[in-house]
Design a protein around this motif. Sequence first.
Motif, PDB file in Angstrom:
ATOM      1  N   SER A 251       0.849  -1.195   0.000  1.00 35.78           N
ATOM      2  CA  SER A 251       0.000   0.000   0.000  1.00 35.78           C
ATOM      3  C   SER A 251       0.882   1.242   0.000  1.00 35.78           C
ATOM      4  O   SER A 251       2.020   1.213   0.470  1.00 35.78           O
ATOM      5  CB  SER A 251      -0.928   0.015   1.217  1.00 35.78           C
ATOM      6  OG  SER A 251      -0.175   0.003   2.419  1.00 35.78           O
ATOM      7  N   LEU A 252       0.348   2.330  -0.540  1.00 35.82           N
ATOM      8  CA  LEU A 252       1.090   3.596  -0.616  1.00 35.82           C
ATOM      9  C   LEU A 252       0.160   4.740  -0.243  1.00 35.82           C
ATOM     10  O   LEU A 252      -1.000   4.780  -0.666  1.00 35.82           O
ATOM     11  CB  LEU A 252       1.653   3.791  -2.024  1.00 35.82           C
ATOM     12  CG  LEU A 252       2.426   5.081  -2.301  1.00 35.82           C
ATOM     13  CD1 LEU A 252       3.580   4.824  -3.277  1.00 35.82           C
ATOM     14  CD2 LEU A 252       1.505   6.167  -2.887  1.00 35.82           C
ATOM     15  N   SER A 253       0.669   5.665   0.558  1.00 39.09           N
ATOM     16  CA  SER A 253      -0.085   6.867   0.915  1.00 39.09           C
ATOM     17  C   SER A 253       0.895   8.013   1.096  1.00 39.09           C
ATOM     18  O   SER A 253       2.105   7.801   1.265  1.00 39.09           O
ATOM     19  CB  SER A 253      -0.897   6.646   2.198  1.00 39.09           C
ATOM     20  OG  SER A 253      -0.033   6.346   3.285  1.00 39.09           O
TER      21      SER A 253
ATOM     22  N   LYS B  21       1.286  12.763   1.154  1.00 38.86           N
ATOM     23  CA  LYS B  21       0.691  14.095   1.239  1.00 38.86           C
ATOM     24  C   LYS B  21       1.532  15.082   0.447  1.00 38.86           C
ATOM     25  O   LYS B  21       2.762  15.042   0.479  1.00 38.86           O
ATOM     26  CB  LYS B  21       0.611  14.528   2.709  1.00 38.86           C
ATOM     27  CG  LYS B  21      -0.024  15.893   2.924  1.00 38.86           C
ATOM     28  CD  LYS B  21      -0.217  16.187   4.404  1.00 38.86           C
ATOM     29  CE  LYS B  21       1.097  16.355   5.121  1.00 38.86           C
ATOM     30  NZ  LYS B  21       0.910  16.793   6.534  1.00 38.86           N
TER      31      LYS B  21
ATOM     32  N   ASP C 219      -3.410   8.496  -1.991  1.00 35.77           N
ATOM     33  CA  ASP C 219      -3.095   7.091  -1.718  1.00 35.77           C
ATOM     34  C   ASP C 219      -3.303   6.279  -2.990  1.00 35.77           C
ATOM     35  O   ASP C 219      -3.734   6.802  -4.018  1.00 35.77           O
ATOM     36  CB  ASP C 219      -3.940   6.533  -0.563  1.00 35.77           C
ATOM     37  CG  ASP C 219      -5.432   6.655  -0.808  1.00 35.77           C
ATOM     38  OD1 ASP C 219      -5.849   6.713  -1.985  1.00 35.77           O
ATOM     39  OD2 ASP C 219      -6.202   6.706   0.165  1.00 35.77           O
TER      40      ASP C 219
ATOM     41  N   VAL D 192       5.857  10.516   1.090  1.00 28.35           N
ATOM     42  CA  VAL D 192       5.204   9.257   0.735  1.00 28.35           C
ATOM     43  C   VAL D 192       5.639   8.151   1.690  1.00 28.35           C
ATOM     44  O   VAL D 192       6.782   8.132   2.162  1.00 28.35           O
ATOM     45  CB  VAL D 192       5.531   8.864  -0.731  1.00 28.35           C
ATOM     46  CG1 VAL D 192       7.021   8.638  -0.914  1.00 28.35           C
ATOM     47  CG2 VAL D 192       4.761   7.616  -1.144  1.00 28.35           C
TER      48      VAL D 192
END
Length: 324
Positions: free
Chosen positions: A215-217, A219, A231, A263
């Motif tokens: 998973s990747l999130s 700002k 995301d 990230v």
Amino acid sequence: MKKYFLLLAGLFMFSSFSFAQEGIKDVSLGFCNDGTGSLVNKYTIMIEPGQKQELCIYIENKSNENIVVKYSFPKASFSKGGNQLCDTSNDFARFLVDNSNRQLILSGNSSITVKEMVSPPLGSMGMYYGCLAYQLGKAEVENMGGMFNLVVRKAVHLNLFVGSEDSISNTVQLIPVTGSLYSSNKNIGASVNEDGDLMLKFNVKNNGNLTQNVSLSGKLYNPLGFERPFDAPIRKLLPGDVYEISVNLGIVPFYKGLFSARVSVIGEPLFEFDATGIDEKFKQPTIIKETASLFIFSWVYVILALIILGLIVKIIVPKKKTAE
């Protein structure tokens, strides 16, 4: 004579088709290693290179027809949706002891247990995905040389983790993105599309030997208080594979100056074999974090800045000449 031959051929074709449509649902195949008597259509083994482990295969024919069963061990791949797909090769057979007789005739309303031997070659290490694919045909047709043999192909999944507990690796990594013109970090790509939207691109690689849920999130932000989170969907990532991620952040206020992107990538290992007794340190997710400064600008503002600069130069230069 030719007329009767064609009629006979048609009858055999119809008979084979009827078997494929009706008889196939009465034939089942699965793995029987758990000792409970129940069949499973997916079996995963943890085994070290060079070791041997018996593989139990159970085939049951509930139809009244005699059938021919041919089976092989092709390797598997995955669709974008994460479904395990079976190839048509026999490449996965290298993880089993050679067996030249993988064909049998099974009478109607009977069953049989077949034994194979799993033995990964020395030098192999990590997670391997394969299938036990089997083809079914009518025994009577098969005995005629297969001229009218209508074969139905099905498969169950056989997966191996080759190695010991100490060989488990579950690392993920951000790798460079091509065309990251606006970014100070080669692992965080930034560009502006034709609609003026800011696009961020990432390449996440599974450097481990276990499949992982990645998973990747992150700002996007700047010192003037602008913030925009982003995301990406969770992806099942096989060992060695790369997850190419593209995020559209829409139009951002370029006039607000320098932006930064932060990230975070999380890789959670998937233990598709019995992980009981494995040290908890091997089960922990991998977390990596990176940041980049983004030099984002709009060509409209660049042109306006050049015009203003030109006007300033035009005003200042004549004044200097007058003063001289």
